[in-house]
Design a protein around this motif. Structure first.
Motif, short mmCIF file in Angstrom:
data_model
loop_
_atom_site.label_atom_id
_atom_site.label_comp_id
_atom_site.label_asym_id
_atom_site.label_seq_id
_atom_site.Cartn_x
_atom_site.Cartn_y
_atom_site.Cartn_z
N ALA A 48 18.87 -8.58 9.15
CA ALA A 48 18.50 -9.51 10.22
C ALA A 48 17.76 -10.74 9.68
O ALA A 48 17.39 -11.62 10.44
CB ALA A 48 17.63 -8.79 11.25
N GLY A 49 17.53 -10.79 8.37
CA GLY A 49 16.92 -11.97 7.76
C GLY A 49 15.42 -11.92 7.55
O GLY A 49 14.79 -12.95 7.32
N ALA A 50 14.83 -10.73 7.64
CA ALA A 50 13.38 -10.60 7.45
C ALA A 50 13.02 -10.46 5.97
O ALA A 50 13.87 -10.17 5.13
CB ALA A 50 12.87 -9.37 8.21
N ARG A 51 11.74 -10.67 5.70
CA ARG A 51 11.14 -10.32 4.41
C ARG A 51 10.34 -9.05 4.65
O ARG A 51 9.57 -8.98 5.61
CB ARG A 51 10.22 -11.45 3.94
N VAL A 52 10.53 -8.05 3.80
CA VAL A 52 9.96 -6.73 4.08
C VAL A 52 9.07 -6.25 2.93
O VAL A 52 9.48 -6.28 1.77
CB VAL A 52 11.08 -5.69 4.32
N ASP A 53 7.86 -5.82 3.28
CA ASP A 53 6.98 -5.12 2.36
C ASP A 53 6.95 -3.67 2.83
O ASP A 53 6.48 -3.37 3.93
CB ASP A 53 5.57 -5.71 2.37
N SER A 54 7.49 -2.77 1.99
CA SER A 54 7.58 -1.35 2.33
C SER A 54 6.61 -0.54 1.49
O SER A 54 6.58 -0.68 0.27
CB SER A 54 9.00 -0.84 2.08
N TYR A 55 5.83 0.30 2.17
CA TYR A 55 4.84 1.15 1.52
C TYR A 55 5.24 2.61 1.72
O TYR A 55 5.49 3.03 2.85
CB TYR A 55 3.45 0.91 2.12
N TYR A 105 -5.08 4.74 0.97
CA TYR A 105 -5.04 3.30 0.71
C TYR A 105 -6.07 2.58 1.57
O TYR A 105 -6.23 2.87 2.75
CB TYR A 105 -3.63 2.78 1.02
N ARG A 106 -6.77 1.62 0.98
CA ARG A 106 -7.82 0.88 1.70
C ARG A 106 -7.54 -0.61 1.83
O ARG A 106 -8.33 -1.34 2.38
CB ARG A 106 -9.17 1.08 1.00
N GLY A 107 -6.46 -1.09 1.29
CA GLY A 107 -6.13 -2.49 1.43
C GLY A 107 -5.92 -3.14 0.09
O GLY A 107 -6.06 -2.48 -0.93
N GLY A 133 -2.74 9.22 9.85
CA GLY A 133 -2.96 8.33 10.99
C GLY A 133 -4.37 7.79 11.06
O GLY A 133 -4.59 6.64 11.42
N GLU A 134 -5.34 8.61 10.68
CA GLU A 134 -6.73 8.16 10.71
C GLU A 134 -6.98 6.99 9.77
O GLU A 134 -7.87 6.18 10.01
CB GLU A 134 -7.67 9.31 10.35
N ASN A 135 -6.17 6.87 8.73
CA ASN A 135 -6.31 5.75 7.81
C ASN A 135 -5.40 4.59 8.21
O ASN A 135 -5.81 3.44 8.21
CB ASN A 135 -6.00 6.19 6.37
N VAL A 136 -4.16 4.91 8.56
CA VAL A 136 -3.15 3.89 8.83
C VAL A 136 -3.45 3.08 10.09
O VAL A 136 -3.35 1.86 10.09
CB VAL A 136 -1.75 4.53 8.91
#
Length: 160
Positions: free
Chosen positions: A47-54, A106-108, A127-130
């Motif tokens: 669809a033309g997006a730029r994606v950052d996948s974790y 992960y914290r950023g 979920g508590e982190n995300v």
């Protein structure tokens, strides 16, 4: 089929693939939490997006079902790093960045995005982190694939 001609195994339905493509505008910034082998990623990229996948990119037993549904060869071994396999499936596409990391710890940093796609909250502690870290970054849509399987997330999501 993917652009490479080989089907990317995945855990989303054909209707969900259509939805992801329809919600995405060219140039959108997508943050994807839990890309598995890249099927949802390929929809955003088409669809033309730029994606950052974790993703942790570590094979779990439950993943065998999605693999066997779409492929006849043997799946990776439990515990195996499948990042190289995801990179192979996404090679025909442009605009994706794959980030191997543990979303439970992960914290950023985190970055603003147009669409936040979440398919990685397989346990409450993730979920508590995300939720408090990533959910505030979405400017247009939050698509939570794990919502049905993790109803405790609903109460948590609205209290942070």
């Amino acid at each position: 089929m993917s652009r490479s001609g080989s089907k990317i195994p995945g855990m989303i339905t054909d209707d969900e693939k259509v939805l992801l493509k329809r919600l995405t505008k060219p140039g959108d910034r997508v943050t994807e939490l839990g890309c598995f082998l890249g099927l949802s990623t390929s929809c955003f990229l088409e669809a033309g997006a730029r994606v950052d996948s974790y993703d942790l990119f570590r094979w779990e037993q439950y993943m065998n079902q999605a693999w066997k549904r779409d492929r006849s060869d043997d799946p990776p071994q439990v515990g195996q790093n499948f990042l190289p396999l995801t990179e192979k499936f996404l090679a025909p596409y442009k605009g994706s960045n794959l980030h191997p990391l543990n979303l439970a710890t992960y914290r950023g940093p985190v970055f603003e995005c147009d669409i936040l796609f979440v398919d990685a909250i397989k346990a409450h502690y993730i979920g508590e982190n995300v939720v408090p870290l990533f959910y505030r970054t979405a400017q247009r849509y939050i698509i939570d694939q794990d919502f049905f399987w993790n109803p405790s997330l609903y109460a948590y999501m609205w209290t942070w």
